[in-house]
Scaffold this active site. Structure first.
Site, PDB file in Angstrom:
ATOM      1  N   LYS A 138       0.809  -1.210   0.000  1.00 39.69           N
ATOM      2  CA  LYS A 138       0.000   0.000   0.000  1.00 39.69           C
ATOM      3  C   LYS A 138       0.851   1.272   0.000  1.00 39.69           C
ATOM      4  CE  LYS A 138      -3.628  -2.038   2.864  1.00 39.69           C
ATOM      5  NZ  LYS A 138      -4.200  -2.029   4.244  1.00 39.69           N
ATOM      6  N   GLY A 139       2.013   1.234   0.654  1.00 40.14           N
ATOM      7  CA  GLY A 139       2.748   2.450   1.006  1.00 40.14           C
ATOM      8  C   GLY A 139       3.018   3.438  -0.115  1.00 40.14           C
ATOM      9  N   ASP A 148      14.055  -0.211   2.867  1.00 39.38           N
ATOM     10  CA  ASP A 148      14.587  -0.245   4.235  1.00 39.38           C
ATOM     11  C   ASP A 148      15.572  -1.419   4.324  1.00 39.38           C
ATOM     12  OD1 ASP A 148      14.775  -0.649   7.083  1.00 39.38           O
ATOM     13  OD2 ASP A 148      12.929   0.472   7.356  1.00 39.38           O
ATOM     14  N   GLU A 194       8.434   2.893  -5.489  1.00 36.20           N
ATOM     15  CA  GLU A 194       8.299   2.437  -4.104  1.00 36.20           C
ATOM     16  C   GLU A 194       8.439   3.624  -3.149  1.00 36.20           C
ATOM     17  OE1 GLU A 194       7.169   0.678  -1.848  1.00 36.20           O
ATOM     18  OE2 GLU A 194       8.303  -1.203  -1.831  1.00 36.20           O
ATOM     19  N   ASP A 195       7.789   3.562  -2.017  1.00 34.39           N
ATOM     20  CA  ASP A 195       7.919   4.650  -1.042  1.00 34.39           C
ATOM     21  C   ASP A 195       9.241   4.563  -0.277  1.00 34.39           C
ATOM     22  OD1 ASP A 195       6.730   2.307  -0.037  1.00 34.39           O
ATOM     23  OD2 ASP A 195       6.053   3.310   1.768  1.00 34.39           O
ATOM     24  N   PHE A 232      12.432   5.230  12.225  1.00 36.11           N
ATOM     25  CA  PHE A 232      11.186   4.709  11.661  1.00 36.11           C
ATOM     26  C   PHE A 232      10.321   5.889  11.249  1.00 36.11           C
ATOM     27  CE2 PHE A 232       6.877   2.987  11.700  1.00 36.11           C
ATOM     28  CZ  PHE A 232       7.061   1.847  10.939  1.00 36.11           C
ATOM     29  N   ARG A 277      -0.850   7.320   7.107  1.00 35.02           N
ATOM     30  CA  ARG A 277      -0.596   7.345   5.658  1.00 35.02           C
ATOM     31  C   ARG A 277      -1.055   8.672   5.046  1.00 35.02           C
ATOM     32  NH1 ARG A 277       0.827   2.014   4.101  1.00 35.02           N
ATOM     33  NH2 ARG A 277      -0.351   0.371   5.125  1.00 35.02           N
TER      34      ARG A 277
HETATM   35  C1  PRP Z   1       6.803  -1.101   3.537  1.00 29.28           C
HETATM   36  C2  PRP Z   1       7.160  -0.214   2.357  1.00 29.28           C
HETATM   37  C3  PRP Z   1       8.005  -1.107   1.482  1.00 29.28           C
HETATM   38  C4  PRP Z   1       8.677  -2.036   2.488  1.00 29.28           C
HETATM   39  C5  PRP Z   1      10.116  -1.650   2.665  1.00 29.28           C
HETATM   40  O1  PRP Z   1       5.749  -1.928   3.219  1.00 29.28           O
HETATM   41  O2  PRP Z   1       6.017   0.244   1.683  1.00 29.28           O
HETATM   42  O3  PRP Z   1       7.243  -1.854   0.573  1.00 29.28           O
HETATM   43  O4  PRP Z   1       7.974  -1.878   3.729  1.00 29.28           O
HETATM   44  O5  PRP Z   1      10.736  -2.399   3.665  1.00 29.28           O
HETATM   45  P1  PRP Z   1      11.924  -3.410   3.422  1.00 29.28           P
HETATM   46  O6  PRP Z   1      12.908  -2.722   2.535  1.00 29.28           O
HETATM   47  O7  PRP Z   1      12.477  -3.625   4.816  1.00 29.28           O
HETATM   48  O8  PRP Z   1      11.383  -4.674   2.841  1.00 29.28           O
HETATM   49  P2  PRP Z   1       4.901  -2.768   4.327  1.00 29.28           P
HETATM   50  O9  PRP Z   1       5.380  -4.179   4.365  1.00 29.28           O
HETATM   51  O10 PRP Z   1       4.889  -2.008   5.625  1.00 29.28           O
HETATM   52  O11 PRP Z   1       3.450  -2.782   3.676  1.00 29.28           O
HETATM   53  P3  PRP Z   1       2.553  -1.500   3.223  1.00 29.28           P
HETATM   54  O12 PRP Z   1       3.232  -0.895   2.013  1.00 29.28           O
HETATM   55  O13 PRP Z   1       1.246  -2.114   2.903  1.00 29.28           O
HETATM   56  O14 PRP Z   1       2.504  -0.533   4.383  1.00 29.28           O
END
Ligand code: PRP
Length: 176
Positions: free
Chosen positions: A42-43, A102, A98-99, A151, A164
């Site tokens: 979703k992000g 991490d 991508e947002d 975070f 969000r």
């Molecule tokens: C978040 C974000 C990325 C991912 C990055 O998604 O949107 O997709 O984490 O983290 P990483 O590099 O450690 O894998 P999340 O799993 O929280 O789902 P969301 O987008 O639905 O909030």
């Protein structure tokens, strides 16, 4: 539940300027081509919506759902596909939007998954990147802002489903 707002880390005007810069760079790099832009739900939906409207090229949109954090602040390491694309990518010029990258585990999973669909080219654009948190090798072609390990929430990013809708990137200072 606290109603305190997260502290501003990246204000709205800085995000807007960065998006214009990224869009200009992408439009230059892909001139004469048609892009398939992939929104990682979703992000990424807020960043995606703002970025694609600044890219002055023929472009189609696809959506994929991935999740690995659940309600936690650290990746579970297990990436779940929650929604798949509706169109094939074969022969397309694909950019993943991508947002945040991490640990990089979500992006690593996604790049491998999409490469198997045989796009002509595949690049990655992320608004945020935490170089010190990266747990794998990744090529990130377009990066908006580099962060430390804090975070962050807002502008599409959540903590337990909240924040969000904030128009800026913020840091949670206290337990919410
Ligand atoms: C978040 C974000 C990325 C991912 C990055 O998604 O949107 O997709 O984490 O983290 P990483 O590099 O450690 O894998 P999340 O799993 O929280 O789902 P969301 O987008 O639905 O909030």
């Amino acid at each position: 539940m606290s109603h305190e707002l997260p502290k501003v880390l990246i204000p709205e005007n800085k995000i807007k300027q960065k998006i214009q810069d990224l869009a200009t760079e992408i439009a230059f790099d892909y001139r004469g081509k048609e892009i398939t832009a992939i929104c990682v739900l979703k992000g990424s939906y807020v960043f995606f919506a703002d970025l694609i409207r600044k890219i002055d090229l023929p472009l189609s949109c696809e959506f994929i759902g991935l999740s690995s954090y659940g309600d936690k602040t650290e990746s579970s390491g297990e990436v779940k596909l929650t929604l798949d694309l509706t169109e094939p990518l074969q022969g397309r010029h694909v950019i993943i939007i991508e947002d945040i990258v991490d640990s990089g585990l979500t992006m690593q999973y996604l790049v491998n998954n999409l490469k198997a669909r045989k796009p002509a080219t595949l690049k990655v654009c992320t608004l945020l990147h935490k170089p010190d948190a990266l747990q794998c090798e990744l090529q990130l072609d377009y990066v908006g802002f580099k962060l430390g390990r804090e975070f962050v929430v807002g502008y599409g990013l959540d903590y337990a489903g909240r924040f969000r809708n904030l128009p800026y990137i913020g840091i949670l200072e206290h337990e919410h």
